[in-house]
Enzyme design. Sequence first.
Site, PDB file in Angstrom:
ATOM      1  N   ARG A  40       0.999  -1.430   0.196  1.00  0.00           N
ATOM      2  CA  ARG A  40       0.028  -0.004   0.336  1.00  0.00           C
ATOM      3  C   ARG A  40       0.709   1.276   0.316  1.00  0.00           C
ATOM      4  O   ARG A  40       0.311   2.262  -1.022  1.00  0.00           O
ATOM      5  CB  ARG A  40      -0.512  -0.274   0.711  1.00  0.00           C
ATOM      6  CG  ARG A  40      -2.038  -0.934   1.076  1.00  0.00           C
ATOM      7  CD  ARG A  40      -3.234  -0.765   1.821  1.00  0.00           C
ATOM      8  NE  ARG A  40      -4.247  -1.971   1.438  1.00  0.00           N
ATOM      9  CZ  ARG A  40      -5.218  -2.544   2.350  1.00  0.00           C
ATOM     10  NH1 ARG A  40      -5.262  -2.055   3.938  1.00  0.00           N
ATOM     11  NH2 ARG A  40      -6.413  -2.725   1.797  1.00  0.00           N
ATOM     12  N   LYS A 201     -17.790 -19.014   0.302  1.00  0.00           N
ATOM     13  CA  LYS A 201     -19.243 -18.833   0.922  1.00  0.00           C
ATOM     14  C   LYS A 201     -19.769 -18.593  -0.600  1.00  0.00           C
ATOM     15  O   LYS A 201     -19.828 -17.013  -0.552  1.00  0.00           O
ATOM     16  CB  LYS A 201     -19.502 -18.903   1.607  1.00  0.00           C
ATOM     17  CG  LYS A 201     -19.060 -19.772   3.726  1.00  0.00           C
ATOM     18  CD  LYS A 201     -20.012 -19.383   4.637  1.00  0.00           C
ATOM     19  CE  LYS A 201     -19.496 -20.350   5.742  1.00  0.00           C
ATOM     20  NZ  LYS A 201     -19.374 -19.515   6.902  1.00  0.00           N
ATOM     21  N   GLY A 358      -7.659  -9.382  -1.408  1.00  0.00           N
ATOM     22  CA  GLY A 358      -6.380 -10.315  -1.078  1.00  0.00           C
ATOM     23  C   GLY A 358      -6.084 -11.172  -1.332  1.00  0.00           C
ATOM     24  O   GLY A 358      -5.340 -11.500  -1.777  1.00  0.00           O
ATOM     25  N   GLY A 381     -12.579  -4.953  -0.327  1.00  0.00           N
ATOM     26  CA  GLY A 381     -14.152  -4.675   0.416  1.00  0.00           C
ATOM     27  C   GLY A 381     -14.832  -4.099  -1.297  1.00  0.00           C
ATOM     28  O   GLY A 381     -15.341  -4.181  -1.463  1.00  0.00           O
TER      29      GLY A 381
END
Length: 400
Positions: A40, A201, A358, A381
């Site tokens: 980052r 999931k 990630g 996100g």
Amino acid sequence: MMGKSFKTLDDMGDVSGKRVLVREDLNVPMADGAVTDDTRFRATLPTVTELADKGAIVLILAHFGRPKGKIDPAMSLALVTRPYSQVLGRPVRFIEDCVGEGAAAAIATLKAGDIAILENTRFHAGEEKNDPALVADMAKLGDYYVNDAFSAAHRAHASTEGLAHVLPAFAGRAMEAELTALDKALGNPEHPVAAVVGGAKVSTKLDVLKHLVARVDHLIIGGGMANTFLAARGVDVGKSLCEHDLTGTAEEIFEAAERASCTIHLPYDVVVAKEFRANAPIRTVNVHEVAPDEMILDVGPAAVEALADVLKNCRTLVWNGPLGAFETPPFDTATVALARTAAALTRDGSLVSVAGGGDTVAALNQAGVGDDFTFVSTAGGAFLEWMEGKELPGVAALTA
């Protein structure tokens, strides 16, 4: 959201001696006072160096951890100032607040081309509430606002969204690269488009899958979530990870895909084991041959070869999530093999490949192809919400 124009550093004009508030993502992982991954930091360098070289006073705004609106020395950006300075290769000042007279007085001592990191924006309760009073106080410290933190763009906070409405606002170079790549991947892509969606999931990626079937030509489903789709198709998945209560939802996604002429690809051979551990005894079987005491932990070689053929006929690829339980060998085999195919096609110029999240970044680096994709987004996100077709407040504010 895509296709709208946003201003970049090219539109800023003369910034010499001007105070530029630059929202970056400096939320790096640390252990024992040392930064363990400076990805980052490196992403911020083009914007920060360009503005400093043009004579701006660069004031970096960022959050660190989740202090919940209270001052917490363990989450002070003072901790990252020296490591950041080392990556940047220039001196960086630390300023003990991101609003107020003390901060203003410290900024007044900076000269053209100087760089400073302001204290954690989340030490103020108003940051996550996007409080107009905090926005106004922050805005007093700068003449311009640059948002260079796509990874925080899905949050409408004071420093990510509010400032864009009260100061002249521009996208930094990392933000610009991200938005350009995402537009190529799903905004205005060249068809045929394939999407690889993996992960444990279905429940966490439902909105992604529903959005994608209408946008892509081929949807490749891997990871634990593939088991739920196989179960919906009547396959006995043994003791594999599977959300049996969501097979009806999987059916709806199959139907939506059919209406949109999107082909869903599920593995027809899989790698199974009786226990989930590194180098457990495995066998490769047809999906209809999974024993009751076995679990599916990766996609099989025949399916990977078929998926490679799909990619060879596509022009664009969006990738989020691994195909198998890639952290545990040998269940990284399928992910690595398909990632290498995508990388080779990208190098040949036949495929635009965009990946994000990630797990995905880790998997691509494990395959040694992180640098070969057209674009790899480190955002988690924000990348997921973009794949869901949601408007990201930090981006929308720049195009207002």
